[in-house]
Design a protein around this motif. Structure first.
Motif, short mmCIF file in Angstrom:
data_model
loop_
_atom_site.label_atom_id
_atom_site.label_comp_id
_atom_site.label_asym_id
_atom_site.label_seq_id
_atom_site.Cartn_x
_atom_site.Cartn_y
_atom_site.Cartn_z
N SER A 185 0.83 -1.20 0.00
CA SER A 185 0.00 0.00 0.00
C SER A 185 0.87 1.26 0.00
O SER A 185 0.57 2.23 -0.71
N MET A 186 1.94 1.25 0.79
CA MET A 186 2.83 2.40 0.83
C MET A 186 3.51 2.60 -0.52
O MET A 186 3.69 3.75 -0.97
N ARG A 187 3.87 1.51 -1.19
CA ARG A 187 4.49 1.64 -2.52
C ARG A 187 3.50 2.20 -3.54
O ARG A 187 3.84 3.04 -4.36
N ILE A 188 2.25 1.69 -3.48
CA ILE A 188 1.23 2.20 -4.41
C ILE A 188 1.02 3.70 -4.19
O ILE A 188 0.83 4.46 -5.16
N MET A 189 1.08 4.14 -2.93
CA MET A 189 0.93 5.56 -2.60
C MET A 189 2.24 6.34 -2.77
O MET A 189 2.30 7.52 -2.43
N ARG A 190 3.27 5.67 -3.27
CA ARG A 190 4.60 6.27 -3.52
C ARG A 190 5.19 6.90 -2.26
O ARG A 190 5.83 7.95 -2.29
N MET A 191 4.96 6.23 -1.13
CA MET A 191 5.61 6.63 0.11
C MET A 191 6.99 6.00 0.15
O MET A 191 7.16 4.85 -0.26
N GLU A 192 7.93 6.73 0.67
CA GLU A 192 9.28 6.18 0.82
C GLU A 192 9.33 5.38 2.13
O GLU A 192 9.15 5.94 3.22
N ILE A 193 9.57 4.08 2.02
CA ILE A 193 9.52 3.21 3.19
C ILE A 193 10.82 3.36 3.99
O ILE A 193 11.91 3.12 3.46
N PRO A 194 10.74 3.75 5.26
CA PRO A 194 11.95 3.91 6.08
C PRO A 194 12.69 2.57 6.25
O PRO A 194 12.08 1.50 6.23
N MET A 195 13.98 2.65 6.44
CA MET A 195 14.80 1.46 6.60
C MET A 195 14.40 0.67 7.85
O MET A 195 14.55 -0.55 7.88
N ASN A 196 13.88 1.36 8.87
CA ASN A 196 13.52 0.66 10.11
C ASN A 196 12.10 0.10 10.08
O ASN A 196 11.63 -0.43 11.07
N PHE A 197 11.40 0.20 8.95
CA PHE A 197 10.06 -0.39 8.82
C PHE A 197 10.19 -1.86 8.42
O PHE A 197 9.64 -2.30 7.41
N THR A 198 10.90 -2.60 9.24
CA THR A 198 11.08 -4.03 8.96
C THR A 198 9.96 -4.82 9.63
O THR A 198 9.26 -4.32 10.52
N LEU A 199 9.81 -6.06 9.20
CA LEU A 199 8.80 -6.95 9.79
C LEU A 199 9.00 -7.05 11.29
O LEU A 199 8.04 -6.95 12.07
N GLU A 200 10.25 -7.23 11.71
CA GLU A 200 10.55 -7.43 13.12
C GLU A 200 10.35 -6.15 13.93
O GLU A 200 9.83 -6.18 15.05
N ARG A 201 10.76 -5.01 13.37
CA ARG A 201 10.66 -3.74 14.09
C ARG A 201 9.20 -3.34 14.32
O ARG A 201 8.82 -2.93 15.42
N LEU A 202 8.36 -3.48 13.30
CA LEU A 202 6.96 -3.11 13.46
C LEU A 202 6.23 -4.08 14.38
O LEU A 202 5.35 -3.68 15.15
N GLU A 203 6.59 -5.35 14.32
CA GLU A 203 6.02 -6.33 15.25
C GLU A 203 6.38 -5.95 16.69
O GLU A 203 5.53 -6.00 17.59
N GLU A 204 7.62 -5.54 16.88
CA GLU A 204 8.07 -5.11 18.21
C GLU A 204 7.28 -3.90 18.70
O GLU A 204 6.87 -3.82 19.87
N GLN A 205 7.02 -2.94 17.79
CA GLN A 205 6.25 -1.75 18.15
C GLN A 205 4.80 -2.10 18.52
O GLN A 205 4.23 -1.53 19.45
N ILE A 206 4.22 -3.03 17.78
CA ILE A 206 2.85 -3.46 18.08
C ILE A 206 2.79 -4.10 19.46
O ILE A 206 1.92 -3.77 20.29
N PHE A 207 3.70 -5.02 19.74
CA PHE A 207 3.68 -5.69 21.04
C PHE A 207 4.02 -4.73 22.19
O PHE A 207 3.48 -4.87 23.29
N GLU A 208 4.88 -3.76 21.92
CA GLU A 208 5.19 -2.77 22.95
C GLU A 208 3.93 -1.98 23.32
O GLU A 208 3.67 -1.71 24.50
N THR A 209 3.13 -1.66 22.30
CA THR A 209 1.88 -0.93 22.54
C THR A 209 0.85 -1.82 23.23
O THR A 209 0.17 -1.39 24.18
#
Length: 280
Positions: free
Chosen positions: A53-77
């Protein structure tokens, strides 16, 4: 609990900048995710859909938007939220503010919100669930309609129409007058041993549970799966209609106009969907 760019806050009225492109232009995408018994259901599918979705919207995906990093953020929340066996998690990603219309900023911001759910896994809701066509506005077939963006004006207006007329949901049409989806999920139609769902080219959301149900059906020899356009005239000839989404799983429709539907196939597939969710 709310997580804004990695900072947790308990304040439900936490402020975001007025210079927010999601607010000004609907320049944002989101994922609605279910966390059950300490596990993110279908996490890889959600992650890769968010990236697409971010690519379709031509958003530049940050290097830290990894599978593991976002999973960690979800569980932290989630772990900082009130304790529960199940949560609805919504992650919104928007482009940094860069002027009136031109997206000159390459920065990306995000927020993660949690909400407690009553049931850890999917249950069959057999209460009255009546739907009607929403014909005031149409979904445009094409790629943009398949992503979860914050451009949801048709869904909002359809929800108001449903509430004002005592319907539990509405079905949306595209510009070719084909039935595309419900207000809050994908549509499946059962007629005999054939199960149909609209193709993505008709403009339906690229739903995660839609994908999982299709995977299940490909391994159930009793049914024939068709990814094909659905005419409004087919609705009253169907044996079953369902809505699928990440939070509800499979929601059977009980009535459309004078037609009432059964839910035996939905019940069978819901058990298989729960098994698939538990196994990952």
């Amino acid at each position: 609990m709310l997580n804004i760019n990695g900072t947790l806050t308990l304040n439900p009225e936490a402020n975001l900048s007025f210079q927010n492109r999601g607010l000004h232009y609907g320049d944002a995408v989101f994922e609605t995710i279910k966390v059950s018994a300490g596990k993110i259901l279908f996490w890889e599918d959600h992650y890769f859909r968010l990236m697409a979705s971010m690519r379709i919207m031509r958003m530049e995906i940050p290097m830290n938007f990894t599978l593991e990093r976002l999973e960690e953020q979800i569980f932290e929340t989630v772990n900082a939220s009130e304790k529960s066996n199940a949560y609805r998690v919504k992650m919104i990603v928007w482009r940094g503010y860069g002027g009136k219309y031109l997206p000159t900023s390459k920065s990306i911001e995000y927020a993660i919100e949690t909400e407690i759910l009553e049931h850890p896994f999917y249950i069959l809701n057999e209460s009255m669930y009546e739907v009607e066509l929403f014909k005031d506005h149409y979904i445009n077939s094409g790629l943009l309609s398949t992503i979860k963006s914050t451009n949801r004006a048709i869904n909002v207006l359809g929800s108001i129409y449903a509430e004002e007329n005592d319907y539990q949901n509405c079905l949306l049409l595209n510009e070719h007058k084909q039935v595309v989806e419900a207000l809050n999920g994908n549509l499946f139609l059962v007629k005999g041993y054939t199960i149909k769902t609209p193709p993505l080219t008709d403009g339906c959301l690229n739903g995660i549970v839609r994908k999982k149900v299709m995977e299940i059906l490909q391994n159930v020899p009793d049914y024939i799966l068709e990814e094909a356009s659905i005419s409004p005239f087919e609705l009253q000839k169907a044996d079953e209609l369902w809505v699928t989404n990440t939070i509800l799983g499979i929601q059977p429709i009980s009535k459309y106009r004078k037609k009432e539907y059964t839910n035996s196939v939905a019940k069978e597939l819901l058990a298989k969907l729960n098994a698939k969710a538990r196994l990952g």
